[in-house]
Design a protein around this motif. Structure first.
Motif, mmCIF file in Angstrom:
data_model
loop_
_atom_site.group_PDB
_atom_site.id
_atom_site.type_symbol
_atom_site.label_atom_id
_atom_site.label_comp_id
_atom_site.label_asym_id
_atom_site.label_seq_id
_atom_site.Cartn_x
_atom_site.Cartn_y
_atom_site.Cartn_z
ATOM 1 N N ASP A 55 0.828 -1.206 0.000
ATOM 2 C CA ASP A 55 0.000 0.000 0.000
ATOM 3 C C ASP A 55 0.865 1.260 0.000
ATOM 4 O O ASP A 55 0.577 2.233 -0.692
ATOM 5 C CB ASP A 55 -0.917 0.025 1.230
ATOM 6 N N MET A 56 1.945 1.265 0.804
ATOM 7 C CA MET A 56 2.795 2.444 0.872
ATOM 8 C C MET A 56 3.528 2.670 -0.445
ATOM 9 O O MET A 56 3.781 3.816 -0.838
ATOM 10 C CB MET A 56 3.797 2.320 2.017
ATOM 11 N N ALA A 57 3.860 1.615 -1.141
ATOM 12 C CA ALA A 57 4.493 1.764 -2.458
ATOM 13 C C ALA A 57 3.535 2.469 -3.414
ATOM 14 O O ALA A 57 3.947 3.345 -4.197
ATOM 15 C CB ALA A 57 4.897 0.396 -3.009
ATOM 16 N N ALA A 58 2.263 2.104 -3.321
ATOM 17 C CA ALA A 58 1.250 2.763 -4.163
ATOM 18 C C ALA A 58 1.082 4.225 -3.772
ATOM 19 O O ALA A 58 0.921 5.097 -4.629
ATOM 20 C CB ALA A 58 -0.079 2.023 -4.047
ATOM 21 N N VAL A 59 1.130 4.500 -2.467
ATOM 22 C CA VAL A 59 1.022 5.883 -1.987
ATOM 23 C C VAL A 59 2.202 6.705 -2.482
ATOM 24 O O VAL A 59 2.028 7.821 -2.996
ATOM 25 C CB VAL A 59 0.959 5.924 -0.443
ATOM 26 N N ASN A 60 3.400 6.164 -2.361
ATOM 27 C CA ASN A 60 4.588 6.893 -2.788
ATOM 28 C C ASN A 60 4.578 7.161 -4.284
ATOM 29 O O ASN A 60 4.986 8.244 -4.737
ATOM 30 C CB ASN A 60 5.851 6.131 -2.390
ATOM 31 N N ALA A 61 4.090 6.200 -5.051
ATOM 32 C CA ALA A 61 3.993 6.397 -6.502
ATOM 33 C C ALA A 61 2.992 7.504 -6.820
ATOM 34 O O ALA A 61 3.228 8.345 -7.698
ATOM 35 C CB ALA A 61 3.583 5.088 -7.181
ATOM 36 N N LEU A 62 1.871 7.512 -6.108
ATOM 37 C CA LEU A 62 0.855 8.537 -6.326
ATOM 38 C C LEU A 62 1.373 9.921 -5.921
ATOM 39 O O LEU A 62 1.114 10.917 -6.605
ATOM 40 C CB LEU A 62 -0.413 8.188 -5.546
ATOM 41 N N ILE A 63 2.114 9.979 -4.815
ATOM 42 C CA ILE A 63 2.696 11.251 -4.379
ATOM 43 C C ILE A 63 3.644 11.789 -5.447
ATOM 44 O O ILE A 63 3.584 12.977 -5.800
ATOM 45 C CB ILE A 63 3.434 11.073 -3.036
ATOM 46 N N HIS B 145 -8.127 4.235 -0.111
ATOM 47 C CA HIS B 145 -7.277 4.491 1.056
ATOM 48 C C HIS B 145 -5.907 5.006 0.619
ATOM 49 O O HIS B 145 -5.262 5.767 1.349
ATOM 50 C CB HIS B 145 -7.134 3.230 1.922
ATOM 51 N N VAL B 146 -5.474 4.620 -0.576
ATOM 52 C CA VAL B 146 -4.207 5.112 -1.115
ATOM 53 C C VAL B 146 -4.306 6.609 -1.404
ATOM 54 O O VAL B 146 -3.400 7.387 -1.073
ATOM 55 C CB VAL B 146 -3.818 4.330 -2.389
ATOM 56 N N HIS B 147 -5.418 7.026 -2.022
ATOM 57 C CA HIS B 147 -5.630 8.447 -2.302
ATOM 58 C C HIS B 147 -5.667 9.259 -0.998
ATOM 59 O O HIS B 147 -5.108 10.352 -0.924
ATOM 60 C CB HIS B 147 -6.932 8.646 -3.074
ATOM 61 N N LEU B 148 -6.335 8.710 -0.006
ATOM 62 C CA LEU B 148 -6.476 9.439 1.255
ATOM 63 C C LEU B 148 -5.147 9.511 2.005
ATOM 64 O O LEU B 148 -4.836 10.529 2.630
ATOM 65 C CB LEU B 148 -7.546 8.785 2.128
ATOM 66 N N ALA B 149 -4.365 8.454 1.937
ATOM 67 C CA ALA B 149 -3.053 8.480 2.578
ATOM 68 C C ALA B 149 -2.148 9.521 1.916
ATOM 69 O O ALA B 149 -1.422 10.259 2.600
ATOM 70 C CB ALA B 149 -2.398 7.097 2.510
ATOM 71 N N ALA B 150 -2.201 9.601 0.590
ATOM 72 C CA ALA B 150 -1.422 10.618 -0.126
ATOM 73 C C ALA B 150 -1.927 12.016 0.217
ATOM 74 O O ALA B 150 -1.138 12.955 0.376
ATOM 75 C CB ALA B 150 -1.497 10.381 -1.631
ATOM 76 N N THR B 151 -3.234 12.156 0.360
ATOM 77 C CA THR B 151 -3.820 13.434 0.760
ATOM 78 C C THR B 151 -3.267 13.879 2.115
ATOM 79 O O THR B 151 -2.861 15.034 2.290
ATOM 80 C CB THR B 151 -5.363 13.311 0.858
#
Length: 333
Positions: free
Chosen positions: A21-29, A75-81
Motif C-alpha cells: 500500500d505504501m508503495a502505491a502511496v509513494n507512486a501517487l505522491i 485508502h491510497v488516495h487518502l493516505a497521499a492526501t
C-alpha cells in the motif's frame, strides 16, 4: 542500530505490513507533485517528501482502513492526501519559525527561499483537495477539510500565545490539538469512514488519532530539551531559542518563584538570551520536575489511544497500532 533492533520497532513492522500500500502511496505522491509548468514545485516537494520521514500519518490512514476490512483503492488516495497536507504545513512552519533544518537536512526555505516554500505549500494543499475529491465521499471531504482549517487555526493560536507567559496548559493543549492531533485524528477517522464501519468504530479511530497526536507532540516538545538532532530532525533547544511555550516550560513558569519568573520573562517574553541560559532553563525544569510531569502526561495520552482501539477488530493491525502508541512515548524513556 542493528537490523534486529530496527525490525522490532512497531513503526517499522507497520511499514512492512503495509509495504504494498505504501508503495502505491509513494507512486501517487510522485505523480501528483509533478508540475508541467513550474519545475520548482517538484524540486522543493521532493526535497522534503523524500527526506526519509517516517510517513506515520499516511500509514495510519492505510492501517485504519485495512483494520476495518477495506479492500478498495481509495485508502491510497487518502493516505497521499494526508501526506500532502502534512508536507504543506511543514513548508509553512519552517518559514514561520525561520527554521534552517528539517528531518536532519537543510530546510526548503534555506535552500530556496521563503516565497518558494509558501507557494509550494499552497500548491500541495490544493493538490490534497484534488485528491480527496476522488474518493467521492462528502464525509471524507468534510473531515479532511475541517482538519486543514483546524491545523491553520492551531498555528495561529500558537503564534498569538508565543512569548506570552500567561499561556496556560489548556491553551497549550488547544494548540497541540490543532497543529498536530487534528491531522492524526483525521488520518485514522477517514480510514474507518471509507470502510463503512459502524459510527462507534469511526469515532474510536478518531479518538485514537487525537490521543496519539497529543502524545506525539508532547514527546516532541520533551525531546527538544533532551533529544539528539538525529532523533528529532532539528537542533536541540530550537524551541527555547524560538521562545516557544511548550508544556515543560509552561509548567516551570507556573511553579517559578520571583527570581525564576524574572529569568523566564527575560529569555521568553523579552527574548534576551545569553550563553548558558538554555542550561539554566533545563536546570529549572529539572528542579520543578516539569520534564518528568510532561512525560507522564504523554504516557497517559498514549494509554488513552490504546484504550480507544478496544472496540475495533482484533488482529495484528490493532496490535501494531497499540504498540505505535507505546513507541511514540518510548522515545523519551
Amino acid at each position: 542500530m542493528s537490523l534486529d533492533e530496527t525490525a522490532h520497532k512497531p513503526h517499522d513492522r507497520l511499514a512492512a505490513y503495509l509495504a504494498a500500500d505504501m508503495a502505491a502511496v509513494n507512486a501517487l505522491i510522485r505523480e501528483r507533485m509533478a508540475s508541467e509548468h513550474a519545475p520548482r514545485i517538484p524540486e522543493v516537494t521532493a526535497h522534503l517528501v523524500e527526506a526519509g520521514g517516517k510517513r506515520l500519518r499516511p500509514m495510519l490512514t492505510l492501517a485504519a482502513a485495512r483494520l476495518c476490512g477495506y479492500e478498495g483503492i481509495h485508502h491510497v488516495h487518502l493516505a497521499a492526501t494526508v501526506e500532502f497536507i502534512h508536507t504543506a504545513t511543514l513548508l509553512h512552519d519552517d518559514v514561520v519559525d525561520e527554521s534552517t533544518q528539517r528531518r536532519g537536512r537543510p530546510s526548503a526555505n534555506l535552500l530556496w527561499d521563503n516565497k518558494s516554500s509558501v507557494l509550494v505549500g499552497d500548491y500541495l494543499f490544493a493538490r490534497s483537495f484534488q485528491l480527496m475529491t476522488e474518493c467521492g465521499s462528502m464525509r471524507v471531504m468534510e473531515i479532511l477539510s475541517n482538519a486543514s482549517a483546524t491545523i491553520a487555526e492551531g498555528e495561529v493560536l500558537q503564534l498569538t500565545a508565543a512569548q506570552d507567559l500567561a499561556t496556560t496548559e489548556e491553551i497549550y493543549l488547544n494548540v497541540v490539538r490543532g497543529k498536530t492531533a487534528a491531522l492524526f485524528a483525521a488520518a485514522t477517522e477517514v480510514g474507518g469512514v471509507i470502510a463503512g464501519v459502524p459510527e462507534a468504530q469511526v469515532q474510536a479511530l478518531h479518538a485514537y488519532g487525537d490521543a496519539l497526536g497529543i502524545a506525539f507532540q508532547m514527546v516532541d516538545d520533551l525531546l527538544d530539551y533532551g533529544g539528539t538532532s538525529a532523533v528529532i530532525g532539528k537542533n536541540t533547544g530550537d524551541d527555547f531559542r524560538e521562545r516557544k511555550l511548550t508544556l515543560p516550560v509552561i509548567k516551570a513558569v507556573a511553579a517559578a518563584d520571583a527570581e525564576e519568573r524574572a529569568f523566564w520573562t527575560k529569555v521568553i517574553a523579552r527574548g534576551q538570551q545569553d550563553e548558558g541560559d538554555l542550561d539554566r532553563a533545563l536546570g529549572l525544569m529539572r528542579r520543578h520536575g516539569t520534564l518528568e510531569a510532561t512525560k507522564i502526561e504523554a504516557q497517559a495520552w498514549a494509554a488513552k489511544a490504546r484504550t480507544s482501539l478496544e472496540i475495533l477488530p482484533e488482529g495484528e493491525l490493532r496490535t501494531l497500532l497499540a504498540e505505535i502508541a507505546d513507541y511514540v512515548v518510548a522515545r523519551v524513556s
